[in-house]
Write a protein that holds these residues in place. Structure first.
Motif, mmCIF file in Angstrom:
data_model
loop_
_atom_site.group_PDB
_atom_site.id
_atom_site.type_symbol
_atom_site.label_atom_id
_atom_site.label_comp_id
_atom_site.label_asym_id
_atom_site.label_seq_id
_atom_site.Cartn_x
_atom_site.Cartn_y
_atom_site.Cartn_z
ATOM 1 N N ILE A 1 46.674 27.709 54.025
ATOM 2 C CA ILE A 1 46.348 27.892 52.700
ATOM 3 C C ILE A 1 47.439 28.388 51.908
ATOM 4 N N GLN B 1 49.673 28.111 47.539
ATOM 5 C CA GLN B 1 49.616 28.038 46.199
ATOM 6 C C GLN B 1 50.948 27.981 45.406
ATOM 7 N N TYR C 1 35.278 22.900 48.748
ATOM 8 C CA TYR C 1 35.356 23.463 47.514
ATOM 9 C C TYR C 1 36.402 24.408 46.956
ATOM 10 N N CYS C 2 36.964 24.617 46.086
ATOM 11 C CA CYS C 2 37.753 25.401 45.645
ATOM 12 C C CYS C 2 37.204 26.405 44.713
ATOM 13 N N MET D 1 41.924 33.268 45.462
ATOM 14 C CA MET D 1 41.550 31.833 45.470
ATOM 15 C C MET D 1 40.987 31.396 47.069
ATOM 16 N N LEU E 1 38.139 24.264 37.892
ATOM 17 C CA LEU E 1 38.644 23.831 39.064
ATOM 18 C C LEU E 1 38.576 22.563 39.366
ATOM 19 N N LEU F 1 46.454 25.207 44.062
ATOM 20 C CA LEU F 1 46.047 25.811 45.216
ATOM 21 C C LEU F 1 46.022 24.706 46.352
ATOM 22 N N GLU G 1 39.218 19.865 42.372
ATOM 23 C CA GLU G 1 39.750 19.529 43.721
ATOM 24 C C GLU G 1 40.098 17.878 43.590
ATOM 25 N N TRP H 1 39.274 28.309 49.449
ATOM 26 C CA TRP H 1 38.532 27.234 50.190
ATOM 27 C C TRP H 1 37.333 27.363 50.819
ATOM 28 N N CYS I 1 43.607 21.835 44.431
ATOM 29 C CA CYS I 1 42.925 22.472 43.581
ATOM 30 C C CYS I 1 43.581 22.651 42.341
#
Length: 124
Positions: A69, A71, A94-95, A34, A4, A78, A6, A36, A22
């Motif tokens: 969020i 995707q 962080y993803c 998925m 992954l 993402l 980001e 965050w 991401c």
């Protein structure tokens, strides 16, 4: 092995917006939960938002109405659209991906198996 990556973080003024991305090295991002997450200075990592392939989403109370969020399954990417940013949103973001997925998708870090390296967001 899932990787992954980001991007999209940086400095932003209070009230401003950022979009985090991401990219996931998986067959199809829609198979995974998925999420965050973020970790501010001296704080524990906390869930911000999560999504699963059927577009079921979960948000932390602190970001509801401000963050979105989403995707793109075709791009295995993402996103986290962050609006009306506040100083307390400052953190490393962080993803993460979870092999076992629930609905609604979970926000607890222990539910996630794979993590990116993070992208810093600084609001001032």
């Amino acid at each position: 092995h899932v990787q992954l990556v980001e991007s999209g973080g940086g400095p932003v003024q209070v009230g401003g917006s950022l979009r985090l991305s991401c990219v996931a090295s998986v067959d199809t991002i829609g198979r995974y939960c998925m999420g965050w997450f973020r970790q501010g200075p001296g704080k524990e990592r906390e869930g911000v938002a999560a999504i699963v392939g059927d577009r079921s989403t979960t948000y932390a109370d602190s970001v509801k109405g401000r963050f979105t969020i989403s995707q793109d399954n075709a791009k295995n990417t993402l996103y986290l659209q962050m609006n009306s940013l506040k100083p307390e949103d400052t953190a490393m973001y962080y993803c993460a991906a979870a092999l076992v997925c629930f609905r609604p998708p979970p926000l607890h870090p222990t539910q996630y198996n794979y993590w990116g390296q993070g992208t810093q967001v600084t609001v001032s």
